[in-house]
Design a protein around this motif. Sequence first.
Motif, PDB file in Angstrom:
ATOM      1  N   THR A 182       0.892  -1.002   0.087  1.00 40.10           N
ATOM      2  CA  THR A 182       0.222   0.043  -0.067  1.00 40.10           C
ATOM      3  C   THR A 182       0.758   1.172  -0.054  1.00 40.10           C
ATOM      4  O   THR A 182       0.298   2.367  -0.084  1.00 40.10           O
ATOM      5  N   SER A 183       2.204   1.167   0.227  1.00 39.40           N
ATOM      6  CA  SER A 183       3.033   2.351   0.323  1.00 39.40           C
ATOM      7  C   SER A 183       3.328   2.974  -0.796  1.00 39.40           C
ATOM      8  O   SER A 183       3.705   4.128  -0.541  1.00 39.40           O
ATOM      9  N   LYS A 184       3.196   2.524  -1.980  1.00 37.06           N
ATOM     10  CA  LYS A 184       3.645   3.258  -3.064  1.00 37.06           C
ATOM     11  C   LYS A 184       2.555   3.490  -4.130  1.00 37.06           C
ATOM     12  O   LYS A 184       1.544   3.803  -3.726  1.00 37.06           O
ATOM     13  N   GLY A 185       2.665   3.305  -5.629  1.00 34.46           N
ATOM     14  CA  GLY A 185       1.544   3.607  -6.112  1.00 34.46           C
ATOM     15  C   GLY A 185       1.190   5.086  -5.955  1.00 34.46           C
ATOM     16  O   GLY A 185       1.952   5.987  -5.897  1.00 34.46           O
ATOM     17  N   TYR A 186      -0.142   5.185  -6.084  1.00 32.99           N
ATOM     18  CA  TYR A 186      -0.764   6.491  -5.923  1.00 32.99           C
ATOM     19  C   TYR A 186      -1.256   6.866  -4.533  1.00 32.99           C
ATOM     20  O   TYR A 186      -1.697   7.855  -4.252  1.00 32.99           O
ATOM     21  N   MET A 187      -1.370   5.709  -3.752  1.00 32.25           N
ATOM     22  CA  MET A 187      -1.714   5.757  -2.249  1.00 32.25           C
ATOM     23  C   MET A 187      -0.901   6.397  -1.411  1.00 32.25           C
ATOM     24  O   MET A 187      -1.045   6.958  -0.462  1.00 32.25           O
ATOM     25  N   GLY A 188       0.528   5.756  -1.354  1.00 30.88           N
ATOM     26  CA  GLY A 188       1.309   6.335  -0.491  1.00 30.88           C
ATOM     27  C   GLY A 188       1.211   6.026   0.846  1.00 30.88           C
ATOM     28  O   GLY A 188       1.906   6.672   1.988  1.00 30.88           O
ATOM     29  N   GLU A 189       0.488   4.802   1.181  1.00 24.83           N
ATOM     30  CA  GLU A 189      -0.153   4.705   2.606  1.00 24.83           C
ATOM     31  C   GLU A 189       1.058   3.924   3.269  1.00 24.83           C
ATOM     32  O   GLU A 189       1.080   2.548   3.735  1.00 24.83           O
ATOM     33  N   VAL A 212      -2.395  12.420  -8.343  1.00 27.08           N
ATOM     34  CA  VAL A 212      -0.982  11.988  -7.942  1.00 27.08           C
ATOM     35  C   VAL A 212      -0.151  11.429  -9.049  1.00 27.08           C
ATOM     36  O   VAL A 212       0.948  11.807  -9.106  1.00 27.08           O
ATOM     37  N   LEU A 213      -0.657  10.662  -9.719  1.00 28.57           N
ATOM     38  CA  LEU A 213       0.110   9.914 -10.771  1.00 28.57           C
ATOM     39  C   LEU A 213       0.472  10.850 -11.996  1.00 28.57           C
ATOM     40  O   LEU A 213       1.579  10.761 -12.462  1.00 28.57           O
ATOM     41  N   SER A 214      -0.316  11.967 -12.210  1.00 31.19           N
ATOM     42  CA  SER A 214       0.359  12.805 -13.204  1.00 31.19           C
ATOM     43  C   SER A 214       1.253  13.707 -12.569  1.00 31.19           C
ATOM     44  O   SER A 214       2.140  14.078 -13.407  1.00 31.19           O
ATOM     45  N   GLN A 215       1.185  14.060 -11.433  1.00 29.88           N
ATOM     46  CA  GLN A 215       2.233  14.808 -10.739  1.00 29.88           C
ATOM     47  C   GLN A 215       3.399  14.250 -10.820  1.00 29.88           C
ATOM     48  O   GLN A 215       4.603  14.658 -11.149  1.00 29.88           O
ATOM     49  N   LEU A 216       3.246  12.684 -10.398  1.00 26.82           N
ATOM     50  CA  LEU A 216       4.557  11.990 -10.461  1.00 26.82           C
ATOM     51  C   LEU A 216       5.200  11.870 -11.860  1.00 26.82           C
ATOM     52  O   LEU A 216       6.482  11.920 -11.949  1.00 26.82           O
ATOM     53  N   ASN A 217       4.294  12.002 -12.728  1.00 21.66           N
ATOM     54  CA  ASN A 217       4.807  11.666 -14.181  1.00 21.66           C
ATOM     55  C   ASN A 217       5.756  12.963 -14.734  1.00 21.66           C
ATOM     56  O   ASN A 217       6.694  12.838 -14.960  1.00 21.66           O
ATOM     57  N   GLU A 218       4.876  14.168 -14.094  1.00 27.63           N
ATOM     58  CA  GLU A 218       5.540  15.422 -14.456  1.00 27.63           C
ATOM     59  C   GLU A 218       6.922  15.526 -13.808  1.00 27.63           C
ATOM     60  O   GLU A 218       8.125  15.759 -14.439  1.00 27.63           O
TER      61      GLU A 218
END
Lengths: 508, 508
Positions: free
Chosen positions: A324-331, A394-400
């Motif tokens: 759960t820690s990565k991806g878009y959730m970061g929990e 989250v994912l589009s920010q990470l992409n940028e």
Amino acid sequence: MLRGGAQRGAAIVGSKMNNVVNSSQQSRSKVLTVENMNPHVKVMEYAVRGPIVARATDIEKEIKAGVEKPFTEVIKANIGDCHATGQNPITFIRQVVALCTYPDILMDNKEFPSDAKERAKRILAGCKGGSIGAYSDSTGVEVIRQDIAAYITQRDGGVPSDPNNIFLSTGASDAIKSVLKLMMTGKGGNEKAGVMIPIPQYPLYSATVAEYNAHQVSYYLDEDNGWALSIEELKRSLNEAKDQCIPKVLCVINPGNPTGQVLTRANMEAIIKFAYEENLFIMADEVYQHNIYAEGSEWFSFKKVLIEMGAPYNEMELASFMSTSKGYMGECGFRGGYCELINVDPDIHDQLLKSISAKLCPSVSGQVAMDVVVNPPTPGEPSYNQFVQEKMHVLSQLNEKAKLVTKLFNSIPGMSCNEVQGAMYSFPRIDLPAKAIEAAKADGKSPDAFYCFALLEETGICVVPGSGFGQKSGTFHFRMTILPPLEKLRAVLEKFKIFHKNFIQKYS
Amino acid sequence: MLRGGAQRGAAIVGSKMNNVVNSSQQSRSKVLTVENMNPHVKVMEYAVRGPIVARATDIEKEIKAGVEKPFTEVIKANIGDCHATGQNPITFIRQVVALCTYPDILMDNKEFPSDAKERAKRILAGCKGGSIGAYSDSTGVEVIRQDIAAYITQRDGGVPSDPNNIFLSTGASDAIKSVLKLMMTGKGGNEKAGVMIPIPQYPLYSATVAEYNAHQVSYYLDEDNGWALSIEELKRSLNEAKDQCIPKVLCVINPGNPTGQVLTRANMEAIIKFAYEENLFIMADEVYQHNIYAEGSEWFSFKKVLIEMGAPYNEMELASFMSTSKGYMGECGFRGGYCELINVDPDIHDQLLKSISAKLCPSVSGQVAMDVVVNPPTPGEPSYNQFVQEKMHVLSQLNEKAKLVTKLFNSIPGMSCNEVQGAMYSFPRIDLPAKAIEAAKADGKSPDAFYCFALLEETGICVVPGSGFGQKSGTFHFRMTILPPLEKLRAVLEKFKIFHKNFIQKYS
């Protein structure tokens, strides 16, 4: 840390100390010392939270105490800790976890959407006594394992998944250790288990190999080729190690950590063939499966590729890990994770179950968070739009940020950075002048650590030296997360540029 | 569990299998098998979730599927899982955890009291990015460690506690393993680390000793003397083991699990003196510190006793363990726990920190639950009365059940049970007729397991055979929790009485 008993001498030290019954009531040495402790724990290292991070924490305290610094805050770009760097939690995850935590009141609360309530009710019905305060099965709550299996099946285009082959864990790390532990031979010398790991690698692997007294078989990723995984290199490393260990397992991290590469399907097929020929168990660290940024990059699970290759590969043993820690959730704090075992001997299933049962179970709230990740709102449900919006943001920010970091590091003379195709890290290479290398030696540090410490002291930016992940001898790198918010990241990169220029000048 | 590939032969089996490159594309044996897996994991056992519990779970499924049974439900009295057996969560714990999980909405909710909100705000301020989704320090959130230190100081009548000596963990089990791991010598034969554990014991200890390939030094508790811990027995067991290992650590469980005894202060002082003379590190499992029932029994922490004994004992090394899972809270699923290290070498602190840092951190929601346990509502706060009422209700019920179980088991001919002074278990002794022992042998079971399986099949009551905890050769026991609700427990004990009578008759 507190020192116990300032008067204690060190008179009775040595490996045999514990056999000496000291009848004197004078001060004596400690029972447990670095000299007599577990030697395998002593040699293990874990750089992501190593000395540079300890120094960063000290600097934060100094700033709080009013010490003057050339910066106002420490930027912790050392660890993939999304919320710590400002990312907001996904609302739906928190709603479901909160509902499961305090259902008595919250189930009637109108601020919680019906789809969150339905999920919470279903999970609670699967918990003993209807409480997340009860232990779950050691493999995890059954309905959550069902949801994970459904997720995997859909993700892999219909390749079936069985909930009985899935176990939940305290983050992916815990599951990785649980599986790796089974591979050990319990023997020393050239009868140790051989564990193939990439270099550079996430140091959980080298730390676990050290702790369990296994033999690390290092295969180097090809930096000049976008950190690709070359089959020739797999063969070279294995052949060189064969008289030093009993090769057992091939660990692959995809997308790569710290290197950020995404394996192509053709590459994965070649890796699977290699593992088949060499009779290796594949451990696939796939925790960044949602984090794919580069154009043309596509992520496939090892399971899908292996199954779709047909016989004999579709009978190979594989363990795949998720978090759960990565991806878009970061929990990260919830410590949710799971492992799917594929084609594993049923008796080994039983042994694994026995082995994890002594830990009782992973955190049930972490399991609940994992459930939302694999069973998110679907079109038509009240939370769907908000969920998709938050996830995509989250994912589009990470992409940028992945593109920004790649571009900026490549614009700095003496620095080069492969494209961040996936995951959450950049791993740029730095050319260090001979004088800097000498200065590092005089300071008792590896050259990249020397560089990173200077960066921290001068700019407040905390990154991890490449030596903590492994790197080709004579090359120097660091790992920096791409997580800080976009504006802050831009400022960080500008500061970095100036620091690097000054550093190179100083030691030229 | 799924079997992968029905066509697989077992032709190529054997310890050298992994060195054989099988170029044939025919079916071949698994890479990882019970024959070549980690032998230390293979020998470990953990009875609390062993085969009898697996059978209980199968019976539950059979009942659901409509299979006729002489009972309507399975009573799982095998594990100290409070909420699973009907205990309600403590409201204040759940409120604080829910607030930390979803503060955006809940901080403004009027159904949450101000003291819960204050605690949640304070904890969130101590979390990176203000989120329990961020990793905490590997030792745990700093403010929570401060609260733990304050709790310990107050509990021990002013003996000081330093937050830097405390680390949080995934339940107490995780902390126990982390500390025990440090003691290992990394050597075999008579250079293995010797770990003294009580018999009967909670099987986490024997399982961990097996997994780490240490030498178990078993000291027997004195059943005829209320499961007291005799110093003569400590000496006997250690002296017999001295040429087989390097004795390192003395594990004590107080209150006892599965035996329920509470050590007297005089007994503790004698144990501490023994450990001093023999140069042993003391590991004190004190997770049942709130669970004291017997008149005249009083619980003291090992730390308090050791410090108050003065020199040289107050410089001895000690690790004490605590959990959210037991006491009055029973929050097992949250996996909260901590360890306090006393007088431990600062270099060992550093090594421990390094070792746990590879696990990143324990579940932050579990840490939050732990915080409430050590920092409950105080007189005058809005939640105080309800909290005390809920806490006292659980503890007084447990007290009543402890007495009821002791009394009832002692009323059954052929059964005897020491007083349940503390913890959550009874551990009665059963006299088994020779014919039952023969029948067990024919069935391939230990006599107590044979008895417990018969109990399960005939009554639905699931308890754990004494052999899973260790017992004096020739004696037979079982562990039954005292957790079922009072009315149900009465019915269970009546059923038990009838079963036992019939069982004895059948085999007489």
